[in-house]
Design an enzyme around this catalytic site. Structure first.
Site, PDB file in Angstrom:
ATOM      1  N   LYS B  79     -19.271 -12.994  -5.317  1.00 28.82           N
ATOM      2  CA  LYS B  79     -19.803 -14.313  -4.939  1.00 28.82           C
ATOM      3  C   LYS B  79     -20.846 -14.750  -5.957  1.00 28.82           C
ATOM      4  O   LYS B  79     -21.681 -13.933  -6.394  1.00 28.82           O
ATOM      5  CB  LYS B  79     -20.418 -14.240  -3.537  1.00 28.82           C
ATOM      6  CG  LYS B  79     -20.859 -15.593  -2.978  1.00 28.82           C
ATOM      7  CD  LYS B  79     -21.465 -15.444  -1.585  1.00 28.82           C
ATOM      8  CE  LYS B  79     -21.849 -16.784  -0.985  1.00 28.82           C
ATOM      9  NZ  LYS B  79     -22.419 -16.649   0.373  1.00 28.82           N
ATOM     10  N   SER B 154     -20.503 -19.578   3.939  1.00 25.02           N
ATOM     11  CA  SER B 154     -20.577 -20.037   2.564  1.00 25.02           C
ATOM     12  C   SER B 154     -19.749 -19.201   1.589  1.00 25.02           C
ATOM     13  O   SER B 154     -19.468 -19.661   0.489  1.00 25.02           O
ATOM     14  CB  SER B 154     -22.034 -20.025   2.116  1.00 25.02           C
ATOM     15  OG  SER B 154     -22.539 -18.693   2.104  1.00 25.02           O
ATOM     16  N   SER B 178     -21.984 -16.154   6.961  1.00 24.37           N
ATOM     17  CA  SER B 178     -21.282 -16.558   5.742  1.00 24.37           C
ATOM     18  C   SER B 178     -20.261 -15.562   5.215  1.00 24.37           C
ATOM     19  O   SER B 178     -19.514 -15.889   4.298  1.00 24.37           O
ATOM     20  CB  SER B 178     -22.297 -16.872   4.636  1.00 24.37           C
ATOM     21  OG  SER B 178     -22.891 -18.119   4.875  1.00 24.37           O
TER      22      SER B 178
END
Lengths: 492, 477
Positions: B79, B154, B178
């Protein structure tokens, strides 16, 4: 000894000032408070930096254990109560030299509270309370000048970012600029004794802000305060306070109201100027620093730290007065720095007469150092040398005059006393009685008037004769021997 | 052999046994990224040079006859809120569009030390703020299971890459759900570890007391394998815990018979989609059939979780994002005439709408006069929420719940309604507030073939327990 400044403020009978001081002291750790970067002063800009102290995205602070120990030691020296658990908090504000946009400090749970120091003022002693002592990180420095493009750009040096600081906040117990000066002097002295900081104001390792207000004498409620910042010497603090107190009294006397604000001191003009008002004041939005655990300095750790607490200046002065029979004035001079005091004590213990050592240090050594612009640490004559010279004078082996000459030679040659004493061929005082007798006879013959006075009972005239003989023998004679010789001749 | 659909264990075995090479594996994934990712949008930056060097290093190990480490040759994605030295890291934000980190995130460094081949950086909501990945400043991510739908957020890119077989495993971050919510939306396994289990060093902070790094994988075993690599004390993170790391891969194979599984009514009430509800109820029945004892528990303060979360998270975010000021790195506005204008313009141009909204909310919550009413109150509620879990875990070994109230929604559906978007986190924020671990595993599909996620909560540092339940369910399902 405490000095006093005859300020008109102190004499103002209608108003009294109320002063509280906030002192920032840089701790002498080798590395920064939250990362392993060096704290070295004077390195090229932005060379003692890493992602942590540059405020990069993602890195985390890790608390420097040594910084905790130094801060705790300072707190103990200032008679504070150590909070077993204290909390780091973020103080949020934007400034280019504050890389994270917040400073990691301590807020509602500081490391230590409820301390005090004693100051000497007007011949008496007064306790100034210390509200709190907390740990925090320093910011970087904005460089507004010194570069070719300084007219349009400001440089940022983040070498200082993350250097450990303690902030020491006093109670509003300080009642005059002189007391403020004395408080700072004693505070600095104590911190220097603990050796957790060099308290070097030029390098910014000791900084002071003052909160000051005035109120009619007898009124209990505090007046509105102003915070005076940017004052970089104790003398300027005193001057800034004198100015600021007079300004506030003027404002009130002319029917105005003092506004709560931050003011900057301009030392060239000796005036303070408004920087920002209460309305413009920052809302720092403090909250507990989630990246750090609560700091726990438990009883065991506190005991470990307390073991390293040295004898502090005030206690030392009292002990030295008792141990060596010196005056309070001597004690103040000789404890100006811990180094000097250590050296003196070493010499005093080795010497036959400690009081003479004290006299020599003050009478012969400090003056010569001052004339040469040297610190005691740089003295060519060690305390061992002072002790040896004191013993030589004590034994009558050398005269005071000879000692002065030898000290001069030490400073000229940059060599210690025993070395120079050796180089000068160990100038033995003359004990050749026959030569001295001859000189004595001549002096007595040449001064019939003084002989008459002596024989009429004015025994102190002997001093005159001794001096004359010493002079004639070019200081080479042993004064005690001359004394005996002359007494015998004059009495006989 | 379809290299792209292998699990960690089978891919590692294939490289070890020279059925393929780590370089060939990496190249197969880059080929898949080239063909499939344009319509998904999971990747923001590719790091071929770094990946192929690591792959070659793993092949050399095999050539010398040595045993591959835990993730030897495994292609992974990271990420983009986890910093990677020398590889652009944007946090999905324009303000970091030119940021090349000078250091590595601990979790990433540990992955690479265990032989992982980092293919690239994965798309996410800007600074991990969002539940749909539509807040990425670069591009949205499309759900591989239905390209018209969001992958969740997210960590949308991290979930989508695993679902699309463009990475075997990925790392994401979970501040309020997330990891778990996108895992649920994309039909993969995603774990939010206990706070302190995985070092946060190198995680671009959103909310420091809530942020966690965790793995995504196709299977529970893959997730357990990655967790074993990244977990454990890191001297660079003071909040990382000194708790031994068990052998998760071995632990998850232990039987679940006799385990007590809690079901909380607070997670099955109003607002829960009917299809999700029935899938979760079916999963609970399944666990009962596997020999677990189902026990009703109560988590009475759950209703306060969303407001509590959005105060704590935004307060910390407002401070954490202050460093993006245009002074030292990142975007700096041009043509400004004063310092304050430089700050304002740089941040105005660099941050997206949701980030600005949260900075404002958080700044307000910490302001003088409001701190006690908001931030301090929220911290107190947080303590109550944590106590709820502690009490429940006095009776049960794990608690199951839906991961999300709904399956993946359509792109654009909630972009104009931030409150509706915030409610997508309703079942996940509690684990962050309490600091406990939670895993989301697939538990069936809707009629529209959209994945549904089952969430399993555990005690602090009981990842092995919840992964054991998850593994038993996965194998028995």
């Amino acid at each position: 000894m405490p000095t006093t400044l005859d300020s008109p403020v102190a004499a103002n009978t209608k108003y009294e000032p109320v002063i509280g001081l906030e002192v920032h002291v840089q701790l002498l750790t080798a590395t920064k408070i939250f990362c392993s970067c060096s704290t070295r002063f004077g390195n090229p800009p932005n060379t003692n930096v890493c992602p942590v102290c540059l405020g990069h995205p993602g890195p985390l602070p890790v608390l420097n254990k040594k910084a905790v120990e130094f801060a705790t030691l300072a707190a103990m020296a200032l008679n504070c109560r150590i909070n077993e658990t204290s909390i780091f908090a973020r103080k949020n504000y934007f400034y280019p030299d504050l890389p994270k946009g917040y400073q990691i400090s301590q807020y509602d749970k500081p490391l230590a509270e409820h301390g005090f120091i004693e100051i000497k003022i007007n011949g008496g002693t007064k306790k100034i309370g210390i509200t709190r002592l907390h740990m925090e990180e320093d910011a970087g420095k904005s460089l507004h000048e010194g570069f070719p493009d300084s007219s349009e750009k400001t440089g940022i040096d983040l070498n200082r970012s993350g250097v450990p600081l303690i902030e020491i906040v006093s109670e509003p117990d300080i009642a005059s600029p002189d007391e403020a000066y004395e408080y700072l002097t004693r505070l600095k002295e104590i911190i220097l004794y603990t050796a957790v900081s060099d308290c070097n104001m030029e390098e910014g390792s000791l900084r002071c802000d003052a909160n000051v207000s005035v109120r009619p004498r007898g009124q209990e409620k505090f007046g509105t305060k102003a915070e005076v910042k940017n004052v970089n010497s104790f003398r300027f603090i005193r001057e800034a306070l004198v100015y600021e107190i007079a300004r506030q009294i003027d404002v009130i006397e002319s029917g105005g109201k003092v506004v709560q604000e931050t003011r900057l001191y301009n030392s060239n003009e000796g005036k303070t100027y408004s920087m920002r008002s209460k309305e413009q004041a920052h809302d720092y939005r403090y909250f507990p620093e989630p990246d750090l655990l609560p700091l726990v300095v438990d009883a065991n750790w506190q005991a470990e730290i307390r073991k390293t607490l040295p004898e502090l200046p005030e206690a030392r002065r009292r002990r030295m007065m008792a141990d060596y029979g010196i005056t309070e004035g001597d004690a103040y001079t000789l404890t100006l720095t811990k180094f000097l005091a250590d050296q003196f004590e070493e010499a005093a213990k080795a010497a036959k007469n400690p009081k003479r050592v004290a006299n020599l240090v003050q009478g012969e050594l400090l003056g010569r150092l001052k004339a040469k612009g040297l610190e005691i640490e740089q003295s060519p004559i060690s305390m061992k040398g002072v002790a040896e010279s004191a013993d030589l004078v004590e034994a009558g082996t050398i005269s005071g005059k000879m000692l002065k000459d030898l000290y001069d030679l030490c400073f000229e040659r940059g060599k210690d006393f025993p070395v120079v004493y050796e180089e000068e061929g160990r100038p033995k005082q003359s004990t050749d009685t026959s030569a001295l007798e001859k000189i004595a006879d001549e002096i007595i013959a040449a001064n019939p008037k003084q002989v008459e006075q002596y024989r009429a009972g004015k025994k102190t005239v002997i001093g005159f004769f001794v001096g004359q003989v010493m002079k004639a023998s070019k200081g080479q004679a042993n004064p005690q021997l001359i004394n005996e010789l002359l007494t015998k001749k004059l009495e006989g | 052999m379809d290299l792209n659909s292998l699990s960690i264990a089978s891919a590692r075995a294939a490289v070890q046994e020279r059925k393929t090479s780590a370089v060939a594996l990496a190249e197969a994934f880059y080929a898949k990224i080239a063909s499939d990712d344009p319509k998904i949008g999971a990747y923001l930056t590719l790091s071929q040079e770094r990946a192929l060097a690591k792959a070659a290093e793993m092949d050399a190990l095999v050539a010398r006859g040595e045993k591959l480490p835990a993730l030897g040759g495994i292609p992974v994605g990271i990420k983009d809120v986890l910093v990677t030295q020398g590889v652009k890291t944007t946090a999905g934000s324009k303000i970091l569009s030119n940021y090349i980190p000078p250091y590595d995130c601990t979790a990433v460094a540990r992955m690479e030390a265990a032989g992982a081949v980092v293919l690239g950086k994965l798309n996410c909501d800007e600074f991990a703020m969002g539940s749909s990945n539509e807040n990425s400043a670069y591009k949205p991510v499309h759900n591989p299971r239905d390209l018209s739908r969001v992958p969740g957020g997210s960590s949308g890119g991290s979930a989508a890459a695993v679902a699309a077989n463009t990475a075997i495993a990925t790392l994401g971050t979970d501040t309020g759900g997330s990891i778990r919510q996108p895992a649920s939306f994309c039909g993969v396994v995603g774990l939010k570890p206990t706070y302190g289990r995985v070092s946060r060093y190198g995680l671009i902070a959103f909310a420091s007391s809530l942020d966690n790094i965790g793995p995504f994988g196709k299977t529970v075993q893959d997730v357990a394998t990655v967790l074993g690599v990244i977990a454990g004390r890191d001297p660079m993170d003071s909040t990382s815990a000194e708790v031994p790391v068990p052998d998760y891969v071995a632990e998850i194979e232990k039987p679940v018979k006799g385990m007590k599984i809690g079901v909380a009514k607070e997670y099955l009430g109003e607002g829960l989609d009917a299809e999700v509800r029935s899938a979760v109820m079916a999963a609970i029945e399944k666990l009962a059939k596997l020999g677990c004892e189902i026990v009703e528990v109560s988590l009475p303060h759950t209703k306060y979780a969303i407001p509590t979360y959005y105060i704590v998270a935004t307060a910390e975010a407002s401070s954490n994002l202050a460093r993006f000021d245009g002074v030292r790195y990142g975007h700096r506005a041009q043509g400004v005439r004063s310092l304050s204008e430089m700050y304002r313009r740089s941040r105005e141009q660099g941050f997206g709408a949701e980030v600005k909204r949260r900075i404002m909310l958080g700044t307000y919550a910490l302001s003088a006069g409001y701190y006690d009413a908001y931030y301090l109150k929220a911290q107190k509620v947080r303590t109550l929420l944590t106590r709820d879990f502690e009490e429940a875990f006095g009776k049960v070994d794990a608690i199951v719940a839906p991961t999300c109230p709904t399956p993946a929604f359509k792109l654009g559906d909630k972009v104009d309604d931030p409150l509706a978007m915030y409610l997508a986190d309703i079942y996940t924020v509690t684990a962050n507030l309490a600091g406990i671990p939670g895993v989301s595993i697939p538990c069936g599909e809707t009629k529209e073939k959209l994945p549904i996620g089952l969430q399993i909560f555990g005690k602090h540092f009981a990842e092995a327990t919840i992964l054991r339940v998850a593994n038993a369910y996965e194998k028995g399902a």
